[in-house]
Design a protein around this motif. Structure first.
Motif, PDB file in Angstrom:
ATOM      1  N   ASP A   1      11.475 -34.161  24.168  1.00  0.00           N
ATOM      2  CA  ASP A   1      12.847 -34.146  23.661  1.00  0.00           C
ATOM      3  C   ASP A   1      13.746 -33.467  24.685  1.00  0.00           C
ATOM      4  OD1 ASP A   1      11.753 -35.258  21.413  1.00  0.00           O
ATOM      5  OD2 ASP A   1      12.083 -33.514  20.125  1.00  0.00           O
ATOM      6  N   LEU A   2      15.021 -33.789  24.617  1.00  0.00           N
ATOM      7  CA  LEU A   2      15.985 -33.133  25.478  1.00  0.00           C
ATOM      8  C   LEU A   2      17.284 -32.943  24.738  1.00  0.00           C
ATOM      9  CD1 LEU A   2      18.155 -35.413  26.889  1.00  0.00           C
ATOM     10  CD2 LEU A   2      15.984 -36.127  27.813  1.00  0.00           C
ATOM     11  N   GLU A   3      18.144 -32.133  25.321  1.00  0.00           N
ATOM     12  CA  GLU A   3      19.438 -31.834  24.718  1.00  0.00           C
ATOM     13  C   GLU A   3      20.526 -32.325  25.655  1.00  0.00           C
ATOM     14  OE1 GLU A   3      21.781 -27.815  23.734  1.00  0.00           O
ATOM     15  OE2 GLU A   3      19.788 -27.947  22.845  1.00  0.00           O
ATOM     16  N   LEU A   4      21.164 -33.462  25.299  1.00  0.00           N
ATOM     17  CA  LEU A   4      22.252 -34.001  26.109  1.00  0.00           C
ATOM     18  C   LEU A   4      23.577 -33.359  25.767  1.00  0.00           C
ATOM     19  CD1 LEU A   4      21.414 -37.812  26.189  1.00  0.00           C
ATOM     20  CD2 LEU A   4      21.141 -36.156  27.998  1.00  0.00           C
TER      21      LEU A   4
ATOM     22  N   ALA B   1      17.596 -34.780  21.255  1.00  0.00           N
ATOM     23  CA  ALA B   1      17.434 -36.231  21.389  1.00  0.00           C
ATOM     24  C   ALA B   1      15.960 -36.549  21.633  1.00  0.00           C
ATOM     25  CB  ALA B   1      18.287 -36.751  22.528  1.00  0.00           C
ATOM     26  N   GLN B   2      15.459 -37.548  20.917  1.00  0.00           N
ATOM     27  CA  GLN B   2      14.086 -37.989  21.076  1.00  0.00           C
ATOM     28  C   GLN B   2      14.073 -39.227  21.971  1.00  0.00           C
ATOM     29  OE1 GLN B   2      15.451 -37.781  17.742  1.00  0.00           O
ATOM     30  NE2 GLN B   2      15.022 -35.603  17.954  1.00  0.00           N
ATOM     31  N   ARG B   3      13.027 -39.352  22.799  1.00  0.00           N
ATOM     32  CA  ARG B   3      12.927 -40.475  23.719  1.00  0.00           C
ATOM     33  C   ARG B   3      11.582 -41.168  23.576  1.00  0.00           C
ATOM     34  NH1 ARG B   3      13.493 -38.132  29.377  1.00  0.00           N
ATOM     35  NH2 ARG B   3      12.159 -36.575  28.460  1.00  0.00           N
ATOM     36  N   GLU B   4      11.612 -42.496  23.686  1.00  0.00           N
ATOM     37  CA  GLU B   4      10.408 -43.314  23.658  1.00  0.00           C
ATOM     38  C   GLU B   4      10.423 -44.228  24.875  1.00  0.00           C
ATOM     39  OE1 GLU B   4      10.628 -45.424  19.952  1.00  0.00           O
ATOM     40  OE2 GLU B   4       9.906 -43.706  18.816  1.00  0.00           O
ATOM     41  N   ALA B   5       9.251 -44.451  25.474  1.00  0.00           N
ATOM     42  CA  ALA B   5       9.157 -45.260  26.683  1.00  0.00           C
ATOM     43  C   ALA B   5       8.367 -46.532  26.420  1.00  0.00           C
ATOM     44  CB  ALA B   5       8.491 -44.461  27.795  1.00  0.00           C
TER      45      ALA B   5
ATOM     46  N   TYR C   1      20.363 -44.687  17.049  1.00  0.00           N
ATOM     47  CA  TYR C   1      20.055 -45.139  18.401  1.00  0.00           C
ATOM     48  C   TYR C   1      21.201 -44.680  19.291  1.00  0.00           C
ATOM     49  CZ  TYR C   1      19.821 -48.493  22.264  1.00  0.00           C
ATOM     50  OH  TYR C   1      19.786 -49.078  23.495  1.00  0.00           O
ATOM     51  N   ALA C   2      20.883 -43.927  20.344  1.00  0.00           N
ATOM     52  CA  ALA C   2      21.932 -43.334  21.167  1.00  0.00           C
ATOM     53  C   ALA C   2      22.022 -43.933  22.572  1.00  0.00           C
ATOM     54  CB  ALA C   2      21.718 -41.832  21.275  1.00  0.00           C
ATOM     55  N   GLY C   3      21.150 -44.878  22.930  1.00  0.00           N
ATOM     56  CA  GLY C   3      21.258 -45.505  24.236  1.00  0.00           C
ATOM     57  C   GLY C   3      19.918 -45.729  24.899  1.00  0.00           C
ATOM     58  N   TYR C   4      19.979 -46.160  26.146  1.00  0.00           N
ATOM     59  CA  TYR C   4      18.766 -46.456  26.908  1.00  0.00           C
ATOM     60  C   TYR C   4      18.973 -46.139  28.381  1.00  0.00           C
ATOM     61  CZ  TYR C   4      21.070 -50.608  28.714  1.00  0.00           C
ATOM     62  OH  TYR C   4      21.933 -51.453  29.365  1.00  0.00           O
TER      63      TYR C   4
ATOM     64  N   LEU D   1      14.203 -45.402  25.440  1.00  0.00           N
ATOM     65  CA  LEU D   1      15.173 -45.440  24.342  1.00  0.00           C
ATOM     66  C   LEU D   1      15.433 -44.020  23.865  1.00  0.00           C
ATOM     67  CD1 LEU D   1      13.801 -48.479  22.317  1.00  0.00           C
ATOM     68  CD2 LEU D   1      15.582 -48.452  24.060  1.00  0.00           C
ATOM     69  N   LEU D   2      16.683 -43.748  23.560  1.00  0.00           N
ATOM     70  CA  LEU D   2      17.114 -42.422  23.151  1.00  0.00           C
ATOM     71  C   LEU D   2      17.613 -42.472  21.714  1.00  0.00           C
ATOM     72  CD1 LEU D   2      17.840 -39.498  24.274  1.00  0.00           C
ATOM     73  CD2 LEU D   2      20.135 -40.404  24.548  1.00  0.00           C
ATOM     74  N   TYR D   3      17.164 -41.516  20.919  1.00  0.00           N
ATOM     75  CA  TYR D   3      17.594 -41.398  19.520  1.00  0.00           C
ATOM     76  C   TYR D   3      18.098 -39.983  19.267  1.00  0.00           C
ATOM     77  CZ  TYR D   3      14.561 -45.485  19.044  1.00  0.00           C
ATOM     78  OH  TYR D   3      13.953 -46.703  19.208  1.00  0.00           O
TER      79      TYR D   3
END
Length: 134
Positions: free
Chosen positions: A92-95, A101-105, A125-128, A118-120
């Protein structure tokens, strides 16, 4: 000597067109900064995988095309209707301040060294971003 008629220069008040252009440039700059920050965090790749979820998953061209039509801030379920489980979950990261924000590859089937990340944020859904593996 002939003088050209100049009404008022510089104008006493900014025109709305200039104000709008300034705000537009500021918005583009903010989007660029956020995008490069997410892109930089997405490029860490395998070393950043927190957990391998489904090692055989690859993303087809059709799935990629379908994903790119999903608007940002759509519900996460709209993305999950297109793709199955991810290859891995990234850390996870903090934008933005205070929002995790959670990320999946997902590796691309036609180019396995390129991953779609993908970013959630919560259930949105927050982007890619694309991550290029070594």
């Amino acid at each position: 000597m002939h003088r050209w008629p100049i009404k008022e220069w510089p104008p006493k008040e900014p025109t709305w067109g200039l104000v709008g252009a300034g705000w537009g440039l500021a918005a583009i700059g903010l989007l660029f900064i956020m995008g490069t920050r997410f892109q930089a965090s997405a490029t860490n790749g395998k070393s950043d995988c927190r957990r391998i979820v489904e090692p055989s998953v690859v993303l087809s061209r059709q799935e990629l095309a379908d994903l790119l039509t999903v608007p940002e801030r759509a519900e996460q379920s709209k993305v999950k209707a297109i793709v199955a489980e991810p290859y891995c979950q990234l850390a996870d990261l903090e934008l933005r301040d205070g929002i995790s924000a959670q990320r999946e590859a997902y590796p691309l089937a036609f180019d396995p060294k390129t991953w779609l990340v993908l970013l959630y944020e919560g259930n949105e859904y927050a982007g890619y971003a694309f991550s290029f593996q070594q």
